[in-house]
Design an enzyme around this catalytic site. Structure first.
Site, mmCIF file in Angstrom:
data_model
loop_
_atom_site.group_PDB
_atom_site.id
_atom_site.type_symbol
_atom_site.label_atom_id
_atom_site.label_comp_id
_atom_site.label_asym_id
_atom_site.label_seq_id
_atom_site.Cartn_x
_atom_site.Cartn_y
_atom_site.Cartn_z
ATOM 1 N N SER A 88 0.835 -1.205 0.000
ATOM 2 C CA SER A 88 0.000 0.000 0.000
ATOM 3 C C SER A 88 0.867 1.251 0.000
ATOM 4 O O SER A 88 1.996 1.239 0.458
ATOM 5 C CB SER A 88 -0.895 0.029 1.238
HETATM 6 N N1 SAH Z 1 -0.447 -4.953 4.145
HETATM 7 C C1 SAH Z 1 0.350 -5.240 2.950
HETATM 8 C C2 SAH Z 1 -0.370 -4.983 1.664
HETATM 9 C C3 SAH Z 1 -1.266 -6.078 1.401
HETATM 10 S S1 SAH Z 1 -1.928 -6.333 -0.204
HETATM 11 C C4 SAH Z 1 1.658 -4.487 2.970
HETATM 12 O O1 SAH Z 1 1.873 -3.664 3.861
HETATM 13 O O2 SAH Z 1 2.482 -4.745 2.095
HETATM 14 C C5 SAH Z 1 -3.212 -7.449 0.346
HETATM 15 C C6 SAH Z 1 -2.741 -8.766 0.891
HETATM 16 O O3 SAH Z 1 -3.869 -9.458 1.392
HETATM 17 C C7 SAH Z 1 -2.107 -9.685 -0.151
HETATM 18 O O4 SAH Z 1 -0.849 -10.087 0.304
HETATM 19 C C8 SAH Z 1 -3.080 -10.861 -0.226
HETATM 20 O O5 SAH Z 1 -2.442 -12.097 -0.501
HETATM 21 C C9 SAH Z 1 -3.690 -10.837 1.155
HETATM 22 N N2 SAH Z 1 -4.988 -11.493 1.305
HETATM 23 C C10 SAH Z 1 -6.044 -11.493 0.448
HETATM 24 N N3 SAH Z 1 -7.067 -12.201 0.953
HETATM 25 C C11 SAH Z 1 -6.649 -12.670 2.182
HETATM 26 C C12 SAH Z 1 -7.253 -13.501 3.176
HETATM 27 N N4 SAH Z 1 -8.489 -13.995 3.063
HETATM 28 N N5 SAH Z 1 -6.536 -13.775 4.290
HETATM 29 C C13 SAH Z 1 -5.265 -13.301 4.443
HETATM 30 N N6 SAH Z 1 -4.642 -12.526 3.536
HETATM 31 C C14 SAH Z 1 -5.325 -12.217 2.398
#
Ligand code: SAH
Length: 204
Positions: free
Chosen positions: A48
């Site tokens: 993000s």
């Molecule tokens: N917080 C992260 C950005 C995340 S992008 C950072 O600081 O870099 C969103 C993330 O959510 C991705 O890695 C994706 O794999 C994860 N995601 C999507 N659905 C999910 C679920 N049901 N449970 C856990 N993680 C999930």
């Protein structure tokens, strides 16, 4: 710059300043690491933009020492910011590749986080309740299990909506209403989708 965009919490601003964001990016993007934009990480996901991380962190409204669960560890950047804010941090990721990558980088940088490989929709009941839950992927609806795992005054900060459109950032708190919670709209954002279950191997 974040200040001008409405980030007023000094604990958040200091935490963002302390975390070496370039360490969480693929090396090809390192030179852009301190610009306020989102970037691709592995497995088609994104880290993000700092403003979004700051906004969600600030929206929790928590003081140091609180217990926070993050859904979507991704690169590990948001989790590191929460640790710098003085939080006790738990984080769940559903993609093995990202789970492993973030684990090694957080360890290397000395950030102490309890990480779980699994489906974030379920939360981590054994460590509940949490003072704050931050979801960093877009969910079509409010996950009941996560609301349940909030402490009585805790906040769930989550982008709600479908991936094709922008989502509305919501702050959810438990209440005595029929639904069991009340919600506040905090603005419009865009996230990758929150998917059900752990990575199956054939969906990517
Ligand atoms: N917080 C992260 C950005 C995340 S992008 C950072 O600081 O870099 C969103 C993330 O959510 C991705 O890695 C994706 O794999 C994860 N995601 C999507 N659905 C999910 C679920 N049901 N449970 C856990 N993680 C999930």
């Amino acid at each position: 710059m974040l200040k001008e965009k409405g980030i007023f919490d000094n604990n958040v601003l200091q935490a963002i300043a302390n975390v070496p964001r370039h360490q969480f990016l693929d090396s090809s993007f390192e030179e852009f690491a301190y610009r306020d934009v989102a970037f691709p990480i592995r497995a088609k996901q994104t880290i993000s933009q700092p403003y979004t991380v700051a906004f969600q962190s600030q929206s929790l409204g928590l003081s140091r020492g609180s217990k926070v669960l993050e859904i979507g560890t991704g690169s590990g950047y948001q989790a590191a910011v929460l640790v710098e804010m003085g939080m006790k941090v738990f984080s769940i990721e559903r993609q093995k590749d990202l789970f492993n990558f973030s684990k090694s980088i957080l360890l290397k940088l000395g950030y102490n986080i309890t990480q779980k490989f699994g489906d974030g929709y379920k939360g981590i009941p054994s460590y509940a309740p949490f003072d704050g839950i931050i979801v960093t992927a877009a969910s079509p609806d409010i996950p009941g299990d996560l609301v349940e795992q909030l402490s009585p005054k805790g906040s769930l900060v989550i982008p709600i909506g479908y991936p094709e459109n922008d989502q509305v950032m919501k702050r959810i708190k438990k209440s005595n209403t029929v639904e069991g919670y009340e919600e506040e709209d905090l603005g419009s954002f865009r996230f990758v989708p929150m998917l059900k279950d752990i990575e199956s191997g054939d969906s990517f």
